[in-house]
Design a protein around this motif. Structure first.
Motif: not given
Lengths: 517, 522
Positions: B403, B405-406, B430, B433-434, B436-439
């Motif tokens: 994974l 970002p984006n 999960i 957190a994702l 926040e990581k722009r996923v």
């Protein structure tokens, strides 16, 4: 009594195999069976492994033969015979596909030579052997009588003579444009080197790849067939003898030996398969088998498919487990942490019964098992868009079908049914179904994380997958008879896989991080 | 330079590259096989090309537009495209017929030589056909890709190049009349062939004939016995294998161009096949509008599950979504309500957009994503490595490995294999957190606790959809905006299967007795 089949004590034929055995794949027995038969593709052994037996007598007949085959010298003899018979079959199959008479007959002769040699060797080895099993005793007597019979003796003798005459023939082919000549060989010199030199200038650096292919060929074209015809005219006697041989000895493979050659592979395949596990120290035993009774057990049993998978991955240890069922007990409910060996335990329960019903040794130190009439499994299936009933509806439909076909002699294995529904629903449905199984009085293995099921009736035995008492994240894969304890270890697993909130924060890197000063 | 360049403005599609990580999961979870089979229509080349291109989506919006233009040309001129495609196909077919005319893989030298010569000769008319098409249609196509392609054909395939090929084919001829010795091997097959120098080779021919002592038999081939002539050639040319090799390699150069052309066109043909299939079913398509990767865009009308449509062969319910600015979509609702279908339709449309294709919707716009992953609930892993929950965690961990970002993650009932309380907690950690990581995350779940927790979180960048269930229990397969509801509908289904009048068997008092006695032992 004369010899009939090495797989059946009476002159019985193989019962019709059911088309679909869903439970085989649920129990991972399909993987096991595939691994057993994979080295023996040509024998079509699958029907034997897909046909559980329901009479104790035939199972004992097979157990006797199997025990005897554990002797390595006998196994070596039978393997050598099988290899040669396989060559015979390959040659004869090829003969069917060939187009030209003398080509076909040439390969027919080769097949006969291999066959005679194989039978003579087999008889030589069996002659002085002493067998305890009914199956092998009768077979030995049959082979000794066959190898001394006059049809076999004349087959072997003629084959040798014909081959000798043919192998002495030498000839030449002279090729011109659009025509060729064939004559005897008259000591002419090798010319290939000169021809190669002539065309050396065409050689390309990158040409290697094609040259490998160029060096090989096989089969016979119509031109080569005409050449062979001409050779036969140059040397008529050896070919006349060949024609006579083929006319007199087709077919030459004895039917009883042909059937034996296939059926004995059932035992060889299984013993070769379990041999590797035994060398690793895993126990196999011949179970006591009975048609009825309410008591069964295994000591140090294990999931054979898991052992297979672990061996393929180079891991060694598979954990062995025990169980017993004594009246009125009928149902094993297995609870405990995820990945603790629950499903594996349930699979073992099913595998033991199935393998015993084939007449095979089962994975375990010691076992007593009661035959089943039908075996049902209920495992999760993947969602399939062709199946437009909702998943839960589909699940319940399957459960309903199983319950309406099962009898008290049946074995049912449920692996986490209704796990995809909400907790409330799963509990309601599980209790409903369990109550019906209890009423039916069938034997059952049931894996669940719903502790409530483990104490529903005196017919239910609670089995729990254990963890290491000093570190709850370590599974021991031991499944032990004790009350369900309600522990689950999901979060520790998430930590192990680095999937907690903080782990993920660390694992995914921000874009352009390196450019930030 | 003979370059195809129909998938990228300035490069070939590299079909030897591995598929993106976890692509097998994507194929399985999104039921892509159904889509790919509709594109392939039974043609394995089309299947292979469609698979590679669909799964190797691009992030560069310029490339997406480049392909969209070409695809629009294709939709306008399907017959021309099929005509071009027949050229490499015919080449492969001729090659197959001529090189492998004998059943064995290992063709004899004479056959390779002959075939390579014939194939090169026969290639000339195919190259001419390609140029005729270029001459005829160069003006009618508007995409940059096809305009460049046709111009290149006109420039590169000129007369002098074709003449060179012909000269080389004719340059190779071999000595006639050879003598071989042999003996009978297994099966009376000729064995140990050795090229021989005739005895008294230096003497005149008539003298040689007279000195030969033994009888010979001769055979003249029927003039039309071409196979026989080739076999004689095989025997004759046994010593000149390297010459055959040189010709075969010349053919390789042309072949490699045709292979690329076939591969890249096969993808567009796949799109044409799909377009036809959808048209017959009256289903709409749209060319999607990609948005930059940093944005959060998703809006569509009548987005439908193309795999379901192709399976059912009839119209299926589509959905409208307005989720611009949303990072998280949580989808809840009853069993059999169309949640999975909806999730799949989103994933498929994203993939198709990034492959440069049209999408199954009336309109579709979304931001490009750096990667697409699926985490769908599975039947237990066959390799037995682990239990179900462990397997789910392993798959999720493998996804997190890749994974960035984006990226876009589709979860379908993830972590439902453990009990609801634990599953919810792990999923919460999960997904939080994702995000926040722009996923970007689309999550279908039964887990009320999880859905409700995000709902109460009241974040502006989250959207909550619910599969609709009418009061009488009917499912409409439409997704409506709405907060998560607590109940599933297991009891309904149970009554339906086991019968309305079949009262539940549970005898509470009996169970209580046993559970009571066991608790007493503890």
């Amino acid at each position: 009594m004369s010899f009939g089949s090495i797989l059946f004590d009476h002159n019985g034929v193989l019962p019709k195999t059911p088309d679909a055995l869903q439970f085989l794949s649920d129990l991972h027995l399909d993987q096991v069976i595939e691994a057993i038969i994979a080295p023996k593709r040509e024998y079509d052994l699958k029907p034997f492994f897909l046909t559980p037996l329901h009479d104790v007598e035939t199972i004992l007949y097979r157990q006797e033969v199997m025990r005897e085959l554990e002797s390595e010298p006998l196994m070596v003899i039978l393997r050598a015979f099988a290899e040669q018979m396989s060559v015979v079959r390959r040659y004869l199959a090829m003969v069917e596909k060939l187009d030209f008479e003398l080509h076909k007959k040439g390969w027919f002769l080769e097949a006969a030579l291999v066959y005679c040699n194989a039978v003579k060797k087999l008889a030589g080895h069996l002659e002085n052997s002493r067998f305890r099993s009914r199956g092998l005793r009768l077979f030995r007597d049959y082979v000794m009588q066959y190898v001394r019979s006059s049809p076999f003796l004349s087959l072997a003798d003629e084959a040798d003579q014909v081959k000798k005459a043919l192998s002495e023939v030498r000839y030449c082919v002279i090729i011109e444009n659009g025509k060729f000549k064939v004559g005897p060989y008259e000591e002419e010199e090798d010319y290939s080197v000169e021809v190669e030199n002539t065309f050396a200038k065409f050689k390309q650096a990158a040409a290697e790849e094609y040259l490998v292919k160029l060096s090989q060929r096989s089969g016979m074209s119509h031109i080569e067939a005409i050449i062979l015809e001409f050779v036969a005219r140059l040397y008529p006697e050896p070919f006349a003898a060949l024609r006579e041989f083929c006319a007199r000895h087709n077919p030459f493979v004895d039917e009883t030996l042909r059937a034996f050659d296939r059926e004995i592979q059932f035992y060889i395949a299984y013993l070769e398969f379990i041999g590797d596990f035994r060398r690793e120290g895993l126990p196999f035993c011949y179970p006591q088998v009975s048609a009825e009774g309410r008591e069964s057990y295994v000591r140090e049993g294990f999931d054979l498919a898991l052992a297979l998978s672990m061996r393929r991955q180079g891991e060694r240890t598979v954990v062995c487990n025990d169980f017993f069922l004594r009246a009125p007990e009928r149902i094993l409910v297995v609870t405990g942490p995820n990945q603790g060996g629950k499903t594996t335990f349930a699979r073992m329960f099913g595998q033991l019964h199935y393998l015993a019903s084939l007449g095979c040794p089962v994975p375990g130190r010691e076992a007593r098992l009661v035959l089943f009439d039908k075996l049902f499994t209920y495992f999760e299936t993947e969602e399939d868009i062709r199946n437009l009933r909702g998943k839960l509806e589909d699940d319940l439909f399957r459960v309903h079908q199983i319950l309406s076909q099962a009898t008290p002699q049946s074995i049912l294995i449920f692996n986490e049914p209704f796990a995809s529904t909400a907790l409330h629903d799963a509990l309601f449905l599980s209790k409903e179904v369990m109550a019906r199984v209890i009423d039916l009085d069938a034997r059952c293995g049931w894996v669940t994380f719903l502790d409530e099921l483990a104490s529903m009736s005196e017919k239910v035995v609670s089995m729990v997958a254990m963890v290491d008492p000093t570190d709850p994240t370590i599974r021991t894969f031991k499944v032990v008879r004790q009350p369900a304890n309600g522990l689950a270890y999901a979060f520790s697993l998430a930590q192990k896989h680095r999937l907690t909130y903080h782990d993920i924060q660390e694992r995914i890197h921000d874009e352009g991080l390196s450019t930030v000063s | 330079m003979m370059k195809v360049f129909l998938l990228y403005p300035e490069q070939d599609f590299d079909a030897s590259q591995p598929l993106p990580p976890l692509a097998e999961d994507l194929v399985q979870d999104l039921e892509l096989k159904v889509l790919l089979e509709a594109m392939a229509k039974g043609d394995e080349h089309l299947f292979r090309a469609s698979t590679r291109v669909l799964l190797s989506g691009v992030q560069d919006m310029a490339v997406i537009h480049y392909r969209q233009e070409i695809l629009q040309d294709c939709l306008k001129h399907p017959d021309v495209i099929r005509r071009i495609y027949r050229i490499p196909l015919e080449f492969m077919e001729r090659k197959r017929r001529q090189w492998l005319w004998i059943s064995t893989r290992y063709s004899p030298p004479a056959s390779i030589l002959n075939s390579a010569q014939q194939m090169l000769a026969a290639t000339l008319d195919l190259l001419w056909e390609l140029r005729r098409i270029a001459d005829a249609y160069a003006e009618q196509f508007t995409s940059r890709g096809f305009r460049r392609f046709f111009t290149m054909i006109q420039q590169e395939l000129d007369d002098s190049y074709l003449a060179l090929v012909e000269r080389q084919v004719n340059a190779l001829r071999f000595p006639q009349g050879v003598l071989l010795s042999a003996r009978l091997g297994a099966g009376n097959e000729g064995a140990e062939y050795v090229l021989r120098k005739p005895n008294n080779a230096d003497q005149p021919w008539i003298k040689r004939m007279l000195t030969r002592k033994s009888p010979t038999y001769s055979y003249t081939l029927h003039p039309r016995d071409e196979a026989g002539a080739r076999i004689l050639g095989e025997l004759r040319d046994r010593g000149v294998a390297r010459a055959a090799n040189a010709v075969a390699q010349a053919a390789d150069h042309i072949e490699s161009f045709f292979k690329v052309l076939q591969f890249e066109l096969a993808f567009y043909l796949g799109c044409l096949n799909l377009h036809e299939a959808l048209e017959q079913l009256g289903a709409p398509i749209a060319f999607p509008r990609p948005a930059p990767v940093q944005e959060r865009r998703l809006s569509c009308t009548n987005l439908y599950d193309v795999t379901l449509l192709l399976t059912m062969q009839q119209a299926v319910v589509g959905n409208d979504v307005a989720a611009d600015g949303k990072k998280l979509i949580v989808i809840t609702g009853p069993n059999q309500g169309g949640k999975t279908t909806f999730l799949r339709s989103l994933g498929v449309a994203q993939l198709m957009m990034q492959a440069g294709m049209f999408v199954p919707a009336e309109s579709f716009s979304a931001n490009v994503c750096t990667a697409l992953f699926t985490h769908f609930k599975r039947a237990e892993d066959k390799t037995l490595e682990s239990g179900k929950f462990q397997e789910e965690l392993q798959r999720m961990s493998a996804i997190v490995d890749h994974l960035t970002p984006n990226a876009l993650l589709l979860c379908n009932e993830s972590f439902a294999s453990t009990n609801e309380r634990e599953g919810s907690e792990i999923a919460w950690q999960i997904v939080s957190a994702l995000l926040e990581k722009r996923v970007k995350v689309f999550y279908v779940t039964h887990m009320y606790e999880l859905a409700q927790r995000f709902y109460e979180n009241d974040r502006a960048d989250a959207l909550f959809l619910r599969a609709e269930r009418l009061p009488d229990g009917t499912r409409t397969f439409r997704l409506r905006e709405g907060e998560p509801l607590e109940t599933s509908y297991g009891v309904d289904v149970y009554r339906k299967i086991f019968g309305e009048d079949n009262e539940p068997l549970q005898r509470e008092s009996e169970f209580a007795r046993y559970s009571g006695s066991l608790q007493g032992q503890q």
